[in-house]
Design a protein around this motif. Structure first.
Motif, PDB file in Angstrom:
ATOM      1  N   ALA A  84       5.610  -6.233  -5.061  1.00 47.08           N
ATOM      2  CA  ALA A  84       6.668  -5.290  -4.696  1.00 47.08           C
ATOM      3  C   ALA A  84       6.570  -4.022  -5.544  1.00 47.08           C
ATOM      4  N   GLN A  85       6.462  -4.210  -6.853  1.00 47.66           N
ATOM      5  CA  GLN A  85       6.379  -3.065  -7.747  1.00 47.66           C
ATOM      6  C   GLN A  85       5.057  -2.326  -7.586  1.00 47.66           C
ATOM      7  N   ALA A  86       3.961  -3.074  -7.381  1.00 46.75           N
ATOM      8  CA  ALA A  86       2.645  -2.451  -7.263  1.00 46.75           C
ATOM      9  C   ALA A  86       2.565  -1.551  -6.039  1.00 46.75           C
ATOM     10  N   LEU A  87       3.048  -2.044  -4.887  1.00 43.66           N
ATOM     11  CA  LEU A  87       2.975  -1.228  -3.676  1.00 43.66           C
ATOM     12  C   LEU A  87       3.941  -0.046  -3.767  1.00 43.66           C
ATOM     13  N   ALA A  88       5.112  -0.280  -4.335  1.00 47.30           N
ATOM     14  CA  ALA A  88       6.061   0.827  -4.512  1.00 47.30           C
ATOM     15  C   ALA A  88       5.465   1.898  -5.414  1.00 47.30           C
ATOM     16  N   TYR A  89       4.790   1.482  -6.476  1.00 43.92           N
ATOM     17  CA  TYR A  89       4.155   2.410  -7.415  1.00 43.92           C
ATOM     18  C   TYR A  89       3.022   3.168  -6.732  1.00 43.92           C
ATOM     19  N   ALA A  90       2.158   2.444  -6.020  1.00 46.53           N
ATOM     20  CA  ALA A  90       1.041   3.079  -5.320  1.00 46.53           C
ATOM     21  C   ALA A  90       1.548   4.069  -4.276  1.00 46.53           C
ATOM     22  N   VAL A 111      14.014  -5.695  -9.149  1.00 47.51           N
ATOM     23  CA  VAL A 111      14.625  -4.871  -8.093  1.00 47.51           C
ATOM     24  C   VAL A 111      14.772  -3.432  -8.577  1.00 47.51           C
ATOM     25  N   ARG A 112      15.255  -3.259  -9.810  1.00 49.06           N
ATOM     26  CA  ARG A 112      15.418  -1.913 -10.358  1.00 49.06           C
ATOM     27  C   ARG A 112      14.074  -1.203 -10.494  1.00 49.06           C
ATOM     28  N   ALA A 113      13.056  -1.942 -10.916  1.00 45.61           N
ATOM     29  CA  ALA A 113      11.738  -1.329 -11.061  1.00 45.61           C
ATOM     30  C   ALA A 113      11.190  -0.885  -9.713  1.00 45.61           C
ATOM     31  N   THR A 114      11.362  -1.716  -8.690  1.00 45.25           N
ATOM     32  CA  THR A 114      10.876  -1.382  -7.349  1.00 45.25           C
ATOM     33  C   THR A 114      11.594  -0.151  -6.808  1.00 45.25           C
ATOM     34  N   ARG A 115      12.912  -0.121  -6.958  1.00 47.92           N
ATOM     35  CA  ARG A 115      13.677   1.057  -6.530  1.00 47.92           C
ATOM     36  C   ARG A 115      13.345   2.277  -7.380  1.00 47.92           C
ATOM     37  N   GLY A 116      13.041   2.035  -8.656  1.00 44.41           N
ATOM     38  CA  GLY A 116      12.709   3.133  -9.541  1.00 44.41           C
ATOM     39  C   GLY A 116      11.466   3.882  -9.116  1.00 44.41           C
ATOM     40  N   TYR A 117      10.566   3.212  -8.417  1.00 45.79           N
ATOM     41  CA  TYR A 117       9.369   3.874  -7.885  1.00 45.79           C
ATOM     42  C   TYR A 117       9.648   4.575  -6.555  1.00 45.79           C
ATOM     43  N   GLY A 118      10.886   4.482  -6.085  1.00 50.68           N
ATOM     44  CA  GLY A 118      11.265   5.201  -4.874  1.00 50.68           C
ATOM     45  C   GLY A 118      11.255   4.380  -3.604  1.00 50.68           C
ATOM     46  N   ALA A 119      11.008   3.094  -3.698  1.00 48.04           N
ATOM     47  CA  ALA A 119      10.953   2.258  -2.496  1.00 48.04           C
ATOM     48  C   ALA A 119      12.343   1.880  -2.011  1.00 48.04           C
TER      49      ALA A 119
END
Length: 265
Positions: A84-90, A111-119
């Protein structure tokens, strides 16, 4: 519909795509560990990868494999963890809209990290709903590309670049020990190891830290292969299982110690 099985050439293509985007993580050794094991052991430290895990390799490679028009429609994934975080970051790096389907009980930090990347995060109930079905539906409604966490040819090829780098730096290996959760990292490792000369044996380690471990001691070998038994895994035939069988056909002994696919990946 036949599965698209990646090859070692796909791993090489992924390596070229990821150059300058994914970190070439260090290969470290430990004198104490070598003394304890009686082997020369090399650790491929993917904990230093962008996002803190090898998952960035597969996510970014799958994203870059899409054409411009597909990227413009966005990507969808289901994951409660590193994918989740990797794809959001990419997606954030490449300016692509990402929608991640996560269970309601996913760790708040993730969840916060994933949203933090803008997803965009969409929650589901892991006990009463099927995340794969939700992912396919949302991707179809939005015209977006679905990038699952492991059973995807471009994800597998991207994960294989970690083993490719390991072998390039450490040289030929007697055995290769790989973390096993969903199977994407193990499948990619099998592709890279099978192409090495002489080939390295490979074994899956379930629920261990995300690093590759390999050695040059002829006395240290992987356990007898369970993948050579065509039941029950052969009947399920996900991409990663087929890669293991193909690698076994090239005399690469493979023995994942768990064939369990966990929804937390």
């Amino acid at each position: 519909m036949p599965l698209n099985i990646p090859t070692f050439d796909d791993v090489l293509t992924a390596a070229a795509r990821l150059a300058g985007l994914a970190h070439r993580t260090p290969v470290l050794t430990s004198r104490t560990f070598n003394e304890l094991t009686g082997a020369e052991v090399f650790f491929k430290c993917e904990n230093f990868q962008r996002g803190g895990a090898f998952k960035f390799r597969g996510a970014m490679n799958a994203l870059l494999a899409l054409d411009i028009s597909a990227r413009a429609r966005g990507v969808v994934a289901y994951s409660s963890g590193n994918h989740a975080q990797a794809l959001a970051y990419a997606a954030a790096i490449k300016g692509v809209k990402a929608t991640i389907i996560m269970p309601r009980d996913a760790p708040e930090l993730k969840v916060r990290a994933t949203r933090g990347y803008g997803a965009e995060v969409i929650f589901y109930d892991r006990y009463s709903e099927n995340r794969e079905e939700i992912g396919r539906r949302i991707a179809a409604e939005r015209g977006a590309a679905l990038i699952p966490p492991y059973d995807h040819p471009d994800v597998i090829a991207g994960q294989g670049t970690a083993t490719l780098e390991l072998i390039q730096e450490a040289g030929s290996l007697d055995a290769l020990y790989v973390c096993l959760g969903g199977g994407g990292l193990l499948a990619g490792a099998a592709l890279a190891a099978a192409a090495s000369r002489p080939p390295a044996g490979s074994s899956g380690l379930n629920r261990r830290p995300a690093m590759m471990v390999s050695n040059r001691s002829p006395g240290v070998r992987s356990s007898p292969s369970r993948c050579r038994n065509p039941s029950p895994m052969a009947r399920s035939s996900p991409i990663w299982v087929r890669i293991i069988f193909l690698s076994s056909a090239t005399r690469l002994p493979l023995s994942p110690r768990s064939a369990t696919t966990r929804s937390s990946k």
